[in-house]
Each structure stands twice: as C-alpha cells, then as structure tokens.
Design a protein around this motif. Structure first.
Motif, PDB file in Angstrom:
ATOM      1  N   UNK A   1     -20.166   4.235  29.227  1.00  0.00           N
ATOM      2  CA  UNK A   1     -18.808   3.890  29.644  1.00  0.00           C
ATOM      3  C   UNK A   1     -18.258   2.686  28.893  1.00  0.00           C
ATOM      4  N   UNK A   2     -19.102   1.846  28.392  1.00  0.00           N
ATOM      5  CA  UNK A   2     -18.627   0.678  27.644  1.00  0.00           C
ATOM      6  C   UNK A   2     -17.996   1.070  26.309  1.00  0.00           C
ATOM      7  N   UNK A   3     -18.286   2.266  25.820  1.00  0.00           N
ATOM      8  CA  UNK A   3     -17.722   2.713  24.546  1.00  0.00           C
ATOM      9  C   UNK A   3     -16.410   3.474  24.703  1.00  0.00           C
ATOM     10  N   UNK A   4     -15.976   3.764  25.914  1.00  0.00           N
ATOM     11  CA  UNK A   4     -14.743   4.530  26.123  1.00  0.00           C
ATOM     12  C   UNK A   4     -13.520   3.890  25.472  1.00  0.00           C
ATOM     13  N   UNK A   5     -13.258   2.596  25.670  1.00  0.00           N
ATOM     14  CA  UNK A   5     -12.066   2.018  25.034  1.00  0.00           C
ATOM     15  C   UNK A   5     -12.117   2.054  23.505  1.00  0.00           C
ATOM     16  N   UNK A   6     -13.288   1.792  22.943  1.00  0.00           N
ATOM     17  CA  UNK A   6     -13.436   1.813  21.489  1.00  0.00           C
ATOM     18  C   UNK A   6     -13.224   3.219  20.940  1.00  0.00           C
ATOM     19  N   UNK A   7     -13.837   4.205  21.598  1.00  0.00           N
ATOM     20  CA  UNK A   7     -13.662   5.582  21.161  1.00  0.00           C
ATOM     21  C   UNK A   7     -12.207   6.019  21.292  1.00  0.00           C
ATOM     22  N   UNK A   8     -11.558   5.625  22.379  1.00  0.00           N
ATOM     23  CA  UNK A   8     -10.153   5.983  22.561  1.00  0.00           C
ATOM     24  C   UNK A   8      -9.310   5.413  21.431  1.00  0.00           C
ATOM     25  N   UNK A   9      -9.512   4.161  21.120  1.00  0.00           N
ATOM     26  CA  UNK A   9      -8.732   3.519  20.065  1.00  0.00           C
ATOM     27  C   UNK A   9      -8.968   4.194  18.713  1.00  0.00           C
TER      28      UNK A   9
ATOM     29  N   UNK B   1     -10.537  10.010  26.256  1.00  0.00           N
ATOM     30  CA  UNK B   1     -11.258   8.749  26.395  1.00  0.00           C
ATOM     31  C   UNK B   1     -10.346   7.618  26.865  1.00  0.00           C
ATOM     32  N   UNK B   2      -9.071   7.680  26.535  1.00  0.00           N
ATOM     33  CA  UNK B   2      -8.122   6.693  27.054  1.00  0.00           C
ATOM     34  C   UNK B   2      -7.999   6.822  28.570  1.00  0.00           C
ATOM     35  N   UNK B   3      -7.889   8.045  29.051  1.00  0.00           N
ATOM     36  CA  UNK B   3      -7.824   8.263  30.498  1.00  0.00           C
ATOM     37  C   UNK B   3      -9.132   7.821  31.170  1.00  0.00           C
ATOM     38  N   UNK B   4     -10.259   8.154  30.566  1.00  0.00           N
ATOM     39  CA  UNK B   4     -11.545   7.755  31.146  1.00  0.00           C
ATOM     40  C   UNK B   4     -11.699   6.237  31.161  1.00  0.00           C
ATOM     41  N   UNK B   5     -11.233   5.565  30.140  1.00  0.00           N
ATOM     42  CA  UNK B   5     -11.388   4.105  30.084  1.00  0.00           C
ATOM     43  C   UNK B   5     -10.507   3.400  31.099  1.00  0.00           C
ATOM     44  N   UNK B   6      -9.408   4.047  31.509  1.00  0.00           N
ATOM     45  CA  UNK B   6      -8.531   3.425  32.505  1.00  0.00           C
ATOM     46  C   UNK B   6      -8.916   3.806  33.927  1.00  0.00           C
ATOM     47  N   UNK B   7      -9.917   4.651  34.078  1.00  0.00           N
ATOM     48  CA  UNK B   7     -10.389   4.990  35.405  1.00  0.00           C
ATOM     49  C   UNK B   7      -9.869   6.305  35.951  1.00  0.00           C
ATOM     50  N   UNK B   8      -9.148   7.066  35.151  1.00  0.00           N
ATOM     51  CA  UNK B   8      -8.681   8.381  35.569  1.00  0.00           C
ATOM     52  C   UNK B   8      -9.731   9.390  35.116  1.00  0.00           C
ATOM     53  N   UNK B   9     -10.553   9.847  36.036  1.00  0.00           N
ATOM     54  CA  UNK B   9     -11.654  10.721  35.682  1.00  0.00           C
ATOM     55  C   UNK B   9     -11.197  12.170  35.758  1.00  0.00           C
TER      56      UNK B   9
END
Length: 78
Positions: free
Chosen positions: A14-22, A69-77
């Motif tokens: 989960x720590x990689x979600x924001x990086x992957x989204x970007x 991944x943007x949705x996952x990083x913001x908490x929308x599963x």
C-alpha cells in the motif's frame, strides 16, 4: 475451517500506491499527448491506423491503472 482462512492481501504494498498512481498517470498522459501530436501533424496519406490503435490502447491501459491506483491511494477501494 474458518481459522485456516488467510486474508486477501494486495500483491503491491500500500505504500507504493501513490508512487504508482503518479508514474502511471504521467506516462499515460505523455502517450496521450504523443497521440494527439501525431494525429494533428501527420498528413492523411501518412497516417497509420495500427499506430493510432496501439498508441491509444497503451495510453488507455496506463491511464486506467493510474486511475485505479489513485483511487486506492485515496482510500476508495474498488
């Protein structure tokens, strides 16, 4: 039987979600920009349908996974 069940976890931490989204969104936008530049600058005789379809598909895949991944990083599963 319920005690032997394992929780479902993501193969990506989960720590990689924001990086992957970007990264995926930036790469998808770059491919999209190259698609628009190709469509605007190529003459009608020199255009290739295959190149346009491949470029559009690649951009779509990267933008789709980037959005996921943007949705996952913001908490929308989803």
């Amino acid at each position: 039987m319920a005690q032997s069940a394992k929780p479902i976890t993501s193969p990506v931490p989960q720590s990689l979600y924001p990086t992957l989204a970007f990264l995926l969104l930036v790469f998808g936008l770059i491919v999209t920009a190259s698609f628009f530049i190709y469509a605007a600058t190529a003459s009608k005789k020199n255009r290739s349908l295959a190149k346009e379809l491949v470029t559009g598909a690649v951009a779509s895949v990267f933008l789709g996974f980037g959005s996921l991944f943007l949705l996952l990083s913001t908490g929308v599963y989803v």
